[in-house]
Design a protein around this motif. Structure first.
Motif, PDB file in Angstrom:
ATOM      1  N   THR A 164     -12.429  -1.558  -7.836  1.00 56.93           N
ATOM      2  CA  THR A 164     -13.386  -2.664  -7.675  1.00 56.93           C
ATOM      3  C   THR A 164     -14.595  -2.155  -6.897  1.00 56.93           C
ATOM      4  O   THR A 164     -14.544  -1.062  -6.317  1.00 56.93           O
ATOM      5  N   PRO A 165     -15.683  -2.939  -6.857  1.00 58.45           N
ATOM      6  CA  PRO A 165     -16.866  -2.487  -6.104  1.00 58.45           C
ATOM      7  C   PRO A 165     -16.580  -2.267  -4.619  1.00 58.45           C
ATOM      8  O   PRO A 165     -17.278  -1.490  -3.959  1.00 58.45           O
ATOM      9  N   TYR A 166     -15.556  -2.917  -4.091  1.00 59.96           N
ATOM     10  CA  TYR A 166     -15.270  -2.819  -2.653  1.00 59.96           C
ATOM     11  C   TYR A 166     -14.037  -1.979  -2.330  1.00 59.96           C
ATOM     12  O   TYR A 166     -13.728  -1.725  -1.174  1.00 59.96           O
ATOM     13  N   GLY A 167     -13.309  -1.544  -3.353  1.00 57.54           N
ATOM     14  CA  GLY A 167     -12.099  -0.763  -3.099  1.00 57.54           C
ATOM     15  C   GLY A 167     -11.147  -0.813  -4.279  1.00 57.54           C
ATOM     16  O   GLY A 167     -11.483  -0.357  -5.379  1.00 57.54           O
ATOM     17  N   TYR A 168      -9.973  -1.450  -4.076  1.00 52.11           N
ATOM     18  CA  TYR A 168      -8.956  -1.491  -5.125  1.00 52.11           C
ATOM     19  C   TYR A 168      -8.190  -2.811  -5.084  1.00 52.11           C
ATOM     20  O   TYR A 168      -8.154  -3.494  -4.061  1.00 52.11           O
ATOM     21  N   THR A 169      -7.580  -3.132  -6.222  1.00 49.55           N
ATOM     22  CA  THR A 169      -6.592  -4.215  -6.257  1.00 49.55           C
ATOM     23  C   THR A 169      -5.341  -3.693  -6.960  1.00 49.55           C
ATOM     24  O   THR A 169      -5.422  -2.830  -7.835  1.00 49.55           O
ATOM     25  N   SER A 207      -1.090  -5.157  -8.090  1.00 51.82           N
ATOM     26  CA  SER A 207      -0.127  -6.261  -8.151  1.00 51.82           C
ATOM     27  C   SER A 207       1.046  -6.005  -7.203  1.00 51.82           C
ATOM     28  O   SER A 207       1.630  -4.922  -7.205  1.00 51.82           O
ATOM     29  N   ARG A 208       1.384  -7.037  -6.427  1.00 47.14           N
ATOM     30  CA  ARG A 208       2.572  -6.937  -5.574  1.00 47.14           C
ATOM     31  C   ARG A 208       3.819  -6.684  -6.412  1.00 47.14           C
ATOM     32  O   ARG A 208       4.674  -5.870  -6.068  1.00 47.14           O
ATOM     33  N   ARG A 209       3.906  -7.419  -7.505  1.00 47.04           N
ATOM     34  CA  ARG A 209       5.090  -7.325  -8.362  1.00 47.04           C
ATOM     35  C   ARG A 209       5.247  -5.907  -8.914  1.00 47.04           C
ATOM     36  O   ARG A 209       6.343  -5.346  -8.934  1.00 47.04           O
ATOM     37  N   ALA A 210       4.134  -5.321  -9.356  1.00 47.60           N
ATOM     38  CA  ALA A 210       4.175  -3.955  -9.899  1.00 47.60           C
ATOM     39  C   ALA A 210       4.569  -2.951  -8.820  1.00 47.60           C
ATOM     40  O   ALA A 210       5.358  -2.037  -9.071  1.00 47.60           O
ATOM     41  N   MET A 211       4.032  -3.129  -7.623  1.00 50.57           N
ATOM     42  CA  MET A 211       4.380  -2.223  -6.521  1.00 50.57           C
ATOM     43  C   MET A 211       5.855  -2.368  -6.161  1.00 50.57           C
ATOM     44  O   MET A 211       6.543  -1.385  -5.894  1.00 50.57           O
ATOM     45  N   MET A 213       7.197   6.228  -4.091  1.00 46.46           N
ATOM     46  CA  MET A 213       6.002   6.133  -4.926  1.00 46.46           C
ATOM     47  C   MET A 213       5.052   5.065  -4.412  1.00 46.46           C
ATOM     48  O   MET A 213       3.828   5.213  -4.506  1.00 46.46           O
ATOM     49  N   GLN A 214       5.592   3.991  -3.830  1.00 43.00           N
ATOM     50  CA  GLN A 214       4.718   2.991  -3.193  1.00 43.00           C
ATOM     51  C   GLN A 214       3.840   3.666  -2.141  1.00 43.00           C
ATOM     52  O   GLN A 214       2.630   3.448  -2.075  1.00 43.00           O
ATOM     53  N   ARG A 215       4.479   4.489  -1.321  1.00 38.57           N
ATOM     54  CA  ARG A 215       3.739   5.150  -0.246  1.00 38.57           C
ATOM     55  C   ARG A 215       2.673   6.085  -0.803  1.00 38.57           C
ATOM     56  O   ARG A 215       1.575   6.195  -0.240  1.00 38.57           O
ATOM     57  N   ARG A 216       2.969   6.749  -1.904  1.00 35.27           N
ATOM     58  CA  ARG A 216       1.982   7.640  -2.519  1.00 35.27           C
ATOM     59  C   ARG A 216       0.779   6.843  -3.026  1.00 35.27           C
ATOM     60  O   ARG A 216      -0.362   7.271  -2.869  1.00 35.27           O
ATOM     61  N   LEU A 217       1.036   5.691  -3.642  1.00 32.81           N
ATOM     62  CA  LEU A 217      -0.072   4.891  -4.151  1.00 32.81           C
ATOM     63  C   LEU A 217      -0.931   4.349  -3.015  1.00 32.81           C
ATOM     64  O   LEU A 217      -2.163   4.312  -3.112  1.00 32.81           O
ATOM     65  N   TRP A 218      -0.275   3.939  -1.925  1.00 29.76           N
ATOM     66  CA  TRP A 218      -1.043   3.477  -0.763  1.00 29.76           C
ATOM     67  C   TRP A 218      -1.947   4.600  -0.256  1.00 29.76           C
ATOM     68  O   TRP A 218      -3.115   4.374   0.056  1.00 29.76           O
ATOM     69  N   GLN A 219      -1.431   5.805  -0.167  1.00 29.46           N
ATOM     70  CA  GLN A 219      -2.223   6.907   0.353  1.00 29.46           C
ATOM     71  C   GLN A 219      -3.382   7.254  -0.567  1.00 29.46           C
ATOM     72  O   GLN A 219      -4.461   7.619  -0.107  1.00 29.46           O
ATOM     73  N   LEU A 220      -3.175   7.091  -1.884  1.00 30.45           N
ATOM     74  CA  LEU A 220      -4.265   7.331  -2.823  1.00 30.45           C
ATOM     75  C   LEU A 220      -5.355   6.259  -2.704  1.00 30.45           C
ATOM     76  O   LEU A 220      -6.538   6.538  -2.913  1.00 30.45           O
ATOM     77  N   MET A 221      -4.948   5.035  -2.378  1.00 34.74           N
ATOM     78  CA  MET A 221      -5.934   3.966  -2.179  1.00 34.74           C
ATOM     79  C   MET A 221      -6.632   4.083  -0.833  1.00 34.74           C
ATOM     80  O   MET A 221      -7.807   3.744  -0.691  1.00 34.74           O
ATOM     81  N   ILE A 222      -5.901   4.571   0.170  1.00 35.29           N
ATOM     82  CA  ILE A 222      -6.446   4.633   1.532  1.00 35.29           C
ATOM     83  C   ILE A 222      -6.606   6.106   1.918  1.00 35.29           C
ATOM     84  O   ILE A 222      -5.915   6.631   2.785  1.00 35.29           O
ATOM     85  N   THR A 223      -7.513   6.781   1.242  1.00 37.65           N
ATOM     86  CA  THR A 223      -7.660   8.230   1.429  1.00 37.65           C
ATOM     87  C   THR A 223      -8.283   8.594   2.768  1.00 37.65           C
ATOM     88  O   THR A 223      -8.116   9.709   3.256  1.00 37.65           O
ATOM     89  N   SER A 224      -9.023   7.660   3.362  1.00 36.89           N
ATOM     90  CA  SER A 224      -9.753   7.975   4.591  1.00 36.89           C
ATOM     91  C   SER A 224      -8.887   7.906   5.840  1.00 36.89           C
ATOM     92  O   SER A 224      -9.329   8.235   6.933  1.00 36.89           O
ATOM     93  N   VAL A 225      -7.627   7.476   5.693  1.00 37.88           N
ATOM     94  CA  VAL A 225      -6.753   7.269   6.845  1.00 37.88           C
ATOM     95  C   VAL A 225      -5.433   8.006   6.621  1.00 37.88           C
ATOM     96  O   VAL A 225      -4.866   7.966   5.534  1.00 37.88           O
ATOM     97  N   SER A 226      -4.947   8.661   7.665  1.00 37.92           N
ATOM     98  CA  SER A 226      -3.605   9.237   7.632  1.00 37.92           C
ATOM     99  C   SER A 226      -2.634   8.146   8.048  1.00 37.92           C
ATOM    100  O   SER A 226      -2.666   7.675   9.186  1.00 37.92           O
ATOM    101  N   ASP A 286      -0.005 -12.783  -5.842  1.00 40.07           N
ATOM    102  CA  ASP A 286       0.523 -11.518  -6.364  1.00 40.07           C
ATOM    103  C   ASP A 286      -0.471 -10.356  -6.181  1.00 40.07           C
ATOM    104  O   ASP A 286      -0.120  -9.214  -6.442  1.00 40.07           O
ATOM    105  N   THR A 287      -1.681 -10.650  -5.739  1.00 41.31           N
ATOM    106  CA  THR A 287      -2.710  -9.608  -5.697  1.00 41.31           C
ATOM    107  C   THR A 287      -2.924  -9.075  -4.286  1.00 41.31           C
ATOM    108  O   THR A 287      -3.079  -9.836  -3.334  1.00 41.31           O
ATOM    109  N   ILE A 288      -2.919  -7.754  -4.190  1.00 43.75           N
ATOM    110  CA  ILE A 288      -3.255  -7.082  -2.937  1.00 43.75           C
ATOM    111  C   ILE A 288      -4.647  -6.464  -3.100  1.00 43.75           C
ATOM    112  O   ILE A 288      -4.898  -5.718  -4.043  1.00 43.75           O
TER     113      ILE A 288
END
Length: 338
Positions: A266-271, A273-277, A284-297, A330-332
């Motif tokens: 999205t223009p501001y980041g990412y969205t 689905s809770r259900r999909a996660m 794998m959840q943790r990997r996707l979070w890290q890919l979305m939040i690349t600027s933070v360890s 359902d949306t994060i």
């Protein structure tokens, strides 16, 4: 130009040449006309690396352009002498050389960071700046097998994940110019034996004995104790790193595939689905979070908070540094401040 070794060349020298040559060939390095910048401190590791790469350049009938750089961190009075030793070596062999001084202790005080952290930052900033300016294709460092074992053990002691277990890799793209480590399959003892047999002059960095630095403490106190349990602990740690590297590559590829399927830009980041996660394994959840939040360890506490968001259906908003996570129905939504 270096001469070829005779048939009486000691076995240890031939073996080290073969090991380094195999490491480079396995990584498809270096192209015939590569421009190679060697980071040389004047110590045994980098002086041996310099000798070996000159030999391989001749033996392969390549046309590498080899340059050398040394940085005096102004931590020890011997730094200037070591820089001069490398400069003299290069002058005698007509090798391009660049020496530079950086007052690392002063910079560390000003930035309120450790000397080790600032030293590393200043080194690689200089290597990249020089390589880009002079048109070098690769930066080459003398990290060896013992360094690798110490790195992996240091990561374990800090509580690393799989990625930290991989240690260093032969070719790293963390910087603008690729960093190559041809000695990763060579032990410190093999390097010292080679230096002795080849009569290579080098400097000894006394600060490497100072156990107030964690890396030195691991080298001089922890590893020797572990060797009383397993004499081959260095090999064992490096084997762990190789296994972790293969596993990490697979998991990363799978996480990128799922990211492209499940996460919307999205223009501001990412969205997402809770259900999909929720349907994914926690790893794998943790990997996707890290890919979305690349600027933070992400710390363990952060990961637990994110896991709770996925599990629950409750509205929730929290911030990690410059990243805001907002869950509604359902949306994060992940808002990344640029």
């Amino acid at each position: 130009m270096m001469s070829q070794h005779s048939k009486t060349t000691p076995k240890a020298i031939k073996q080290l040449h073969r090991t380094v040559n195999k490491t480079l060939k396995d990584a498809d390095l270096f192209p015939k006309e590569a421009r190679v910048l060697i980071a040389c401190s004047g110590g045994p590791d980098s002086m041996v690396l310099l000798d070996v790469l000159q030999y391989l350049n001749y033996h392969r009938k390549a046309q590498w352009t080899i340059g050398v750089t040394t940085i005096d961190h102004c931590i020890r009075s011997e730094g200037a002498t070591e820089l001069q030793l490398v400069e003299n070596y290069c002058k005698e062999r007509n090798i391009p050389f660049w020496g530079i001084k950086r007052d690392v202790p002063a910079i560390a005080r000003a930035r309120k960071e450790s000397v080790e952290t600032i030293g590393r930052y200043e080194r690689y900033a200089w290597f990249n700046q020089l390589a880009e300016r002079e048109g070098y294709d690769y930066i080459v460092t003398a990290h060896h097998k013992d360094d690798q074992a110490e790195t992996i053990l240091a990561h374990i002691l800090r509580g690393t994940g799989i990625k930290g277990l991989t240690g260093m890799i032969v070719v790293s793209h963390d910087y603008t110019v690729p960093v190559v480590r041809p000695l990763l399959e060579v032990t410190k003892s093999e390097i010292l034996e080679y230096a002795q047999l080849q009569r290579i002059v080098y400097c000894i960095d006394g600060s490497n004995e100072d156990v107030q630095y964690n890396r030195n403490r691991i080298r001089h106190e922890v590893i020797p104790v572990l060797q009383t349990i397993n004499p081959n602990v260095v090999d064992a740690l490096c084997r762990l790193g190789n296994i972790a590297h293969v596993d990490e590559a697979y998991i990363y590829g799978e996480s990128r595939r799922l990211f492209s399927q499940l996460v919307m830009l999205t223009p501001y980041g990412y969205t997402v689905s809770r259900r999909a996660m929720r349907a994914l394994p926690l790893a794998m959840q943790r990997r996707l979070w890290q890919l979305m939040i690349t600027s933070v360890s992400l710390s363990l506490l952060h990961q637990e908070q994110l896991e709770h968001i996925v599990k629950s259906g409750e509205p929730k908003t929290f911030t990690i540094q410059k990243v805001t996570i907002n869950a509604q129905y359902d949306t994060i939504h992940v808002y990344c401040e640029h």
